[in-house]
Design an enzyme around this catalytic site. Structure first.
Site, mmCIF file in Angstrom:
data_model
loop_
_atom_site.group_PDB
_atom_site.id
_atom_site.type_symbol
_atom_site.label_atom_id
_atom_site.label_comp_id
_atom_site.label_asym_id
_atom_site.label_seq_id
_atom_site.Cartn_x
_atom_site.Cartn_y
_atom_site.Cartn_z
ATOM 1 N N VAL A 58 195.864 -12.831 18.805
ATOM 2 C CA VAL A 58 197.076 -13.864 18.066
ATOM 3 C C VAL A 58 196.433 -15.010 17.967
ATOM 4 C CG1 VAL A 58 199.106 -12.433 18.708
ATOM 5 C CG2 VAL A 58 198.279 -14.149 20.514
ATOM 6 N N SER A 149 210.286 -16.109 28.676
ATOM 7 C CA SER A 149 210.358 -15.872 29.996
ATOM 8 C C SER A 149 211.388 -16.808 30.618
ATOM 9 C CB SER A 149 208.820 -16.097 30.838
ATOM 10 O OG SER A 149 209.092 -15.872 31.930
ATOM 11 N N TYR A 162 201.966 -21.568 31.764
ATOM 12 C CA TYR A 162 202.882 -20.516 31.510
ATOM 13 C C TYR A 162 204.169 -20.991 31.148
ATOM 14 C CZ TYR A 162 204.999 -15.740 31.422
ATOM 15 O OH TYR A 162 205.539 -14.771 30.949
ATOM 16 N N LYS A 166 206.080 -20.966 27.481
ATOM 17 C CA LYS A 166 207.376 -20.040 27.256
ATOM 18 C C LYS A 166 208.208 -21.046 27.042
ATOM 19 C CE LYS A 166 205.616 -16.353 27.688
ATOM 20 N NZ LYS A 166 205.440 -15.262 26.644
ATOM 21 N N THR A 197 206.046 -3.776 34.846
ATOM 22 C CA THR A 197 205.068 -3.503 33.460
ATOM 23 C C THR A 197 203.599 -3.198 34.151
ATOM 24 O OG1 THR A 197 204.418 -5.993 33.214
ATOM 25 C CG2 THR A 197 206.345 -4.925 32.016
#
Length: 258
Positions: A58, A149, A162, A166, A197
């Protein structure tokens, strides 16, 4: 919105939440473009669900272009799910007072590039292809779901990059939904909590860690299931009145500092 006979593109579609979303979209009759770096898993999943694998990083805008054009050439592209992403953990400053011990700026840039810029790039390109569609009876041409998230709101120690990435995905939700409204395209964002996951690994130690993490969830006291996230993804795509919203799917958790 009916997606039967349409194409759908899912980034990060070879595993985890992306895989679950790809499976559920295929069950609704969509031809899913599984866009991922993992060729072995992606090709196997695409074959299983009657979709097509596209190798996509991406951060590579040309690969995104190839994937969305492939989707549009296969069937009208009416659904896009941006699930690709990664994390990194490091405190903003070190303990020794040295500048070189501060957060690695290259890592920070990389996380932003993947999670935020990659999501926006796929959004703008997929929406462009969707804009070519004939509108349905409700005037719709497509729907996009971005994965953020709970770290966008409850970022923990070491999650600066992170949470920033997000938080950016959350922040773009309303303005992009407003941008796309004139083209008959809806956009929503889902903010998952602790979801079971492959990132947690397998085996007794991993299971013990997941059980411990689950204790902090308000109710039920467990990690979420990828299928539970995917069902919300499908709802945001198929429910024609869902637009411009950020939805937490997290069992009521509010993340502590660490």
């Amino acid at each position: 919105m009916d997606i039967n006979g349409s194409s759908a593109i899912v980034t990060g579609g070879a595993s985890g939440i992306g895989e679950a979303a790809a499976r559920q979209l295929a069950a609704k009759g969509a031809i899913v473009i599984v866009a991922d770096l993992q060729a072995d898993k992606g090709e196997a999943l695409a074959k299983e669900i009657g979709g097509i694998f596209a190798q996509v990083d991406v951060t590579n805008t040309e690969q995104i272009t190839e994937a969305v054009e492939l989707a549009g050439a296969t069937a009208p592209l009416r659904a896009c799910v941006n699930s690709a992403g990664r994390g990194a953990a490091q405190r903003t400053i070190g303990r020794d007072g040295k500048i070189e011990s501060a957060y690695n700026l290259d890592i920070y840039r990389k996380i932003i590039e993947i999670n935020l810029i990659g999501t926006f790039d796929m959004t703008r390109q997929a929406a462009t292809v969707m804009s070519r569609n004939e509108p349905d009876a409700d005037g719709q041409k497509g729907a996009i779901v971005n994965l953020a998230s709970v770290a966008a709101f409850d970022g923990q120690i070491g999650q600066a990059s992170y949470s920033s990435s997000k938080g950016g995905v959350v922040g773009m939700t309303l303005p992009v939904a407003r941008d796309l409204a004139a083209a008959g395209i809806r956009l929503n964002t889902i903010a998952p909590g602790l979801i079971d996951t492959p990132i947690y690994g397998t085996g007794p130690e991993a299971e013990a860690r997941k059980a411990k993490l689950g204790e902090s969830v308000l109710f039920p006291h467990r990690l979420g299931k990828a299928d539970e996230l995917a069902s919300m993804v499908v709802e945001c795509i198929t429910n024609s009145y869902m637009n411009g919203e950020v939805i937490r799917v997290d069992g009521g958790i509010r993340m502590p500092p660490k």
